[in-house]
Design a protein around this motif. Structure first.
Motif, short mmCIF file in Angstrom:
data_model
loop_
_atom_site.label_atom_id
_atom_site.label_comp_id
_atom_site.label_asym_id
_atom_site.label_seq_id
_atom_site.Cartn_x
_atom_site.Cartn_y
_atom_site.Cartn_z
N ASP A 5 102.23 47.31 31.49
CA ASP A 5 101.97 48.75 31.62
C ASP A 5 100.54 49.01 32.06
OD1 ASP A 5 104.56 49.35 30.87
OD2 ASP A 5 104.04 49.65 28.75
N GLN A 6 99.60 48.28 31.50
CA GLN A 6 98.21 48.44 31.89
C GLN A 6 98.01 48.08 33.36
OE1 GLN A 6 96.09 46.01 29.06
NE2 GLN A 6 95.99 47.65 27.53
N ALA A 7 98.65 47.00 33.79
CA ALA A 7 98.54 46.58 35.18
C ALA A 7 99.12 47.64 36.11
CB ALA A 7 99.25 45.25 35.39
N GLN A 8 100.23 48.25 35.72
CA GLN A 8 100.82 49.30 36.54
C GLN A 8 99.91 50.51 36.63
OE1 GLN A 8 104.72 49.97 34.89
NE2 GLN A 8 105.67 48.55 36.36
N GLN A 9 99.26 50.86 35.53
CA GLN A 9 98.33 51.99 35.55
C GLN A 9 97.15 51.70 36.47
OE1 GLN A 9 97.28 53.02 31.54
NE2 GLN A 9 99.05 54.39 31.33
N VAL A 10 96.62 50.49 36.41
CA VAL A 10 95.51 50.11 37.28
C VAL A 10 95.97 50.17 38.74
CG1 VAL A 10 94.05 48.17 37.99
CG2 VAL A 10 94.32 48.72 35.56
N GLU A 11 97.16 49.65 39.03
CA GLU A 11 97.69 49.68 40.39
C GLU A 11 97.86 51.11 40.89
OE1 GLU A 11 101.33 47.68 41.77
OE2 GLU A 11 100.58 45.95 40.67
N LEU A 12 98.39 51.98 40.04
CA LEU A 12 98.59 53.37 40.41
C LEU A 12 97.27 54.06 40.72
CD1 LEU A 12 100.40 55.82 40.81
CD2 LEU A 12 100.23 56.25 38.35
N ARG A 13 96.27 53.86 39.87
CA ARG A 13 94.95 54.48 40.12
C ARG A 13 94.36 53.96 41.42
NH1 ARG A 13 94.23 53.76 34.45
NH2 ARG A 13 93.05 51.87 34.84
N GLU A 14 94.50 52.67 41.68
CA GLU A 14 93.98 52.08 42.92
C GLU A 14 94.71 52.65 44.14
OE1 GLU A 14 93.84 47.61 44.61
OE2 GLU A 14 93.12 47.88 42.55
N TRP A 15 96.02 52.76 44.05
CA TRP A 15 96.80 53.31 45.15
C TRP A 15 96.39 54.75 45.42
CZ3 TRP A 15 100.06 57.35 46.10
CH2 TRP A 15 100.81 57.29 47.26
N GLU A 16 96.24 55.56 44.36
CA GLU A 16 95.84 56.95 44.52
C GLU A 16 94.46 57.05 45.15
OE1 GLU A 16 96.30 58.31 40.51
OE2 GLU A 16 98.37 58.99 40.86
N ARG A 17 93.54 56.19 44.72
CA ARG A 17 92.18 56.20 45.28
C ARG A 17 92.20 55.83 46.76
NH1 ARG A 17 89.14 51.73 45.03
NH2 ARG A 17 90.21 51.08 43.16
#
Length: 75
Positions: A5-17
């Protein structure tokens, strides 16, 4: 929270950025300068309205052929 879940959140923030500054695709309306032609300039088939909205002048099959022809010399 699990590591996945933490990895997915990091991925999502990176994708949005990475995608926040990407401009929205240009869409034209009928009559606007830049609205694509009614027929493909290569084969004279009818153009799909979605391609015309983006100002394309080649249908999907003709564009595919053109890209393949251009890429065969890049190898």
């Amino acid at each position: 929270m699990s590591a996945e879940d933490q990895a997915q959140q990091v991925e999502l923030r990176e994708w949005e950025r990475n995608n926040a500054s990407r401009p929205a695709p240009v869409k034209y309306k009928p009559g606007d300068h830049g609205y694509g032609p009614a027929h493909c300039v290569s084969c004279d088939d009818d153009m799909h309205p979605a391609r015309r909205e983006h100002g394309f002048d080649l249908c999907v099959p003709c564009k595919t052929i053109a890209e393949q022809a251009g890429n065969q010399y890049a190898r």
